[in-house]
Design a protein around this motif. Structure first.
Motif, mmCIF file in Angstrom:
data_model
loop_
_atom_site.group_PDB
_atom_site.id
_atom_site.type_symbol
_atom_site.label_atom_id
_atom_site.label_comp_id
_atom_site.label_asym_id
_atom_site.label_seq_id
_atom_site.Cartn_x
_atom_site.Cartn_y
_atom_site.Cartn_z
ATOM 1 N N ALA A 1 0.831 -1.207 0.000
ATOM 2 C CA ALA A 1 0.000 0.000 0.000
ATOM 3 C C ALA A 1 0.862 1.252 0.000
ATOM 4 O O ALA A 1 0.589 2.208 -0.736
ATOM 5 N N GLU A 2 1.903 1.240 0.789
ATOM 6 C CA GLU A 2 2.799 2.399 0.849
ATOM 7 C C GLU A 2 3.523 2.604 -0.484
ATOM 8 O O GLU A 2 3.624 3.727 -0.975
ATOM 9 N N ILE A 3 4.013 1.531 -1.079
ATOM 10 C CA ILE A 3 4.727 1.630 -2.348
ATOM 11 C C ILE A 3 3.816 2.171 -3.446
ATOM 12 O O ILE A 3 4.220 3.035 -4.235
ATOM 13 N N LEU A 4 2.574 1.685 -3.499
ATOM 14 C CA LEU A 4 1.636 2.108 -4.533
ATOM 15 C C LEU A 4 0.900 3.402 -4.167
ATOM 16 O O LEU A 4 0.149 3.935 -4.995
ATOM 17 N N ASN A 5 1.085 3.863 -2.938
ATOM 18 C CA ASN A 5 0.412 5.060 -2.440
ATOM 19 C C ASN A 5 -1.112 4.909 -2.522
ATOM 20 O O ASN A 5 -1.828 5.781 -3.040
ATOM 21 N N ILE A 6 -1.594 3.756 -2.033
ATOM 22 C CA ILE A 6 -3.022 3.471 -1.955
ATOM 23 C C ILE A 6 -3.325 2.991 -0.544
ATOM 24 O O ILE A 6 -2.423 2.760 0.257
ATOM 25 N N SER A 7 -4.590 2.835 -0.232
ATOM 26 C CA SER A 7 -4.970 2.390 1.108
ATOM 27 C C SER A 7 -4.753 0.880 1.259
ATOM 28 O O SER A 7 -4.665 0.142 0.276
ATOM 29 N N SER A 8 -4.703 0.456 2.506
ATOM 30 C CA SER A 8 -4.575 -0.982 2.789
ATOM 31 C C SER A 8 -5.774 -1.749 2.262
ATOM 32 O O SER A 8 -5.631 -2.866 1.754
ATOM 33 N N SER A 9 -6.954 -1.146 2.353
ATOM 34 C CA SER A 9 -8.148 -1.845 1.860
ATOM 35 C C SER A 9 -8.121 -1.976 0.338
ATOM 36 O O SER A 9 -8.568 -2.989 -0.202
ATOM 37 N N GLN A 10 -7.570 -0.994 -0.363
ATOM 38 C CA GLN A 10 -7.430 -1.116 -1.815
ATOM 39 C C GLN A 10 -6.434 -2.217 -2.156
ATOM 40 O O GLN A 10 -6.642 -2.974 -3.110
ATOM 41 N N THR A 11 -5.368 -2.310 -1.384
ATOM 42 C CA THR A 11 -4.376 -3.355 -1.604
ATOM 43 C C THR A 11 -4.998 -4.728 -1.387
ATOM 44 O O THR A 11 -4.813 -5.647 -2.192
ATOM 45 N N TYR A 12 -5.753 -4.867 -0.312
ATOM 46 C CA TYR A 12 -6.430 -6.131 -0.009
ATOM 47 C C TYR A 12 -7.387 -6.496 -1.150
ATOM 48 O O TYR A 12 -7.441 -7.659 -1.571
ATOM 49 N N ALA A 13 -8.094 -5.508 -1.689
ATOM 50 C CA ALA A 13 -9.023 -5.771 -2.793
ATOM 51 C C ALA A 13 -8.276 -6.249 -4.034
ATOM 52 O O ALA A 13 -8.755 -7.146 -4.743
ATOM 53 N N LEU A 14 -7.101 -5.676 -4.311
ATOM 54 C CA LEU A 14 -6.298 -6.126 -5.450
ATOM 55 C C LEU A 14 -5.890 -7.585 -5.289
ATOM 56 O O LEU A 14 -5.915 -8.366 -6.245
ATOM 57 N N VAL A 15 -5.523 -7.956 -4.069
ATOM 58 C CA VAL A 15 -5.104 -9.328 -3.783
ATOM 59 C C VAL A 15 -6.294 -10.280 -3.877
ATOM 60 O O VAL A 15 -6.218 -11.329 -4.525
ATOM 61 N N ARG A 16 -7.394 -9.909 -3.251
ATOM 62 C CA ARG A 16 -8.565 -10.801 -3.236
ATOM 63 C C ARG A 16 -9.173 -10.990 -4.617
ATOM 64 O O ARG A 16 -9.705 -12.043 -4.926
ATOM 65 N N SER A 17 -9.070 -9.966 -5.469
ATOM 66 C CA SER A 17 -9.618 -10.079 -6.820
ATOM 67 C C SER A 17 -8.708 -10.889 -7.743
ATOM 68 O O SER A 17 -9.117 -11.276 -8.830
ATOM 69 N N GLY A 18 -7.461 -11.110 -7.301
ATOM 70 C CA GLY A 18 -6.507 -11.842 -8.125
ATOM 71 C C GLY A 18 -5.689 -10.943 -9.039
ATOM 72 O O GLY A 18 -4.827 -11.428 -9.767
#
Length: 81
Positions: free
Chosen positions: A13-30
């Motif tokens: 999240a820090e590297i991409l400058n996005i929220s943790s929840s956005q990062t989790y969504a990227l992972v969960r969506s594949g």
């Protein structure tokens, strides 16, 4: 963190400058490959996978821009000057 093979979602999240929840969504969506490890099932993203994801997003953005050329009608009036 600079040489770690695997990153926590908060690091991604820090590297991409996005929220943790956005990062989790990227992972969960594949969209961003990750693994679940440990007894508590903590998510980890391999640094190489993150780099591939970033490269893929650059390519998708280039393709989008080519397919949707910029016009002044895309800009809100207050930005035109």
């Amino acid at each position: 963190m600079a040489t770690d093979r695997f990153l926590q979602l908060s690091d991604v999240a820090e590297i991409l400058n996005i929220s943790s929840s956005q990062t989790y969504a990227l992972v969960r969506s594949g969209d961003l490959p990750a693994i679940k490890i440990g007894g508590r099932g903590q998510w980890r993203v391999e640094r190489a996978e993150l780099e591939h994801y970033i490269e893929r997003m650059y390519k998708e953005t280039r393709d989008f821009v080519r397919a949707h050329p910029f016009t002044y009608s895309d800009t809100p009036d207050e930005e035109i000057g």
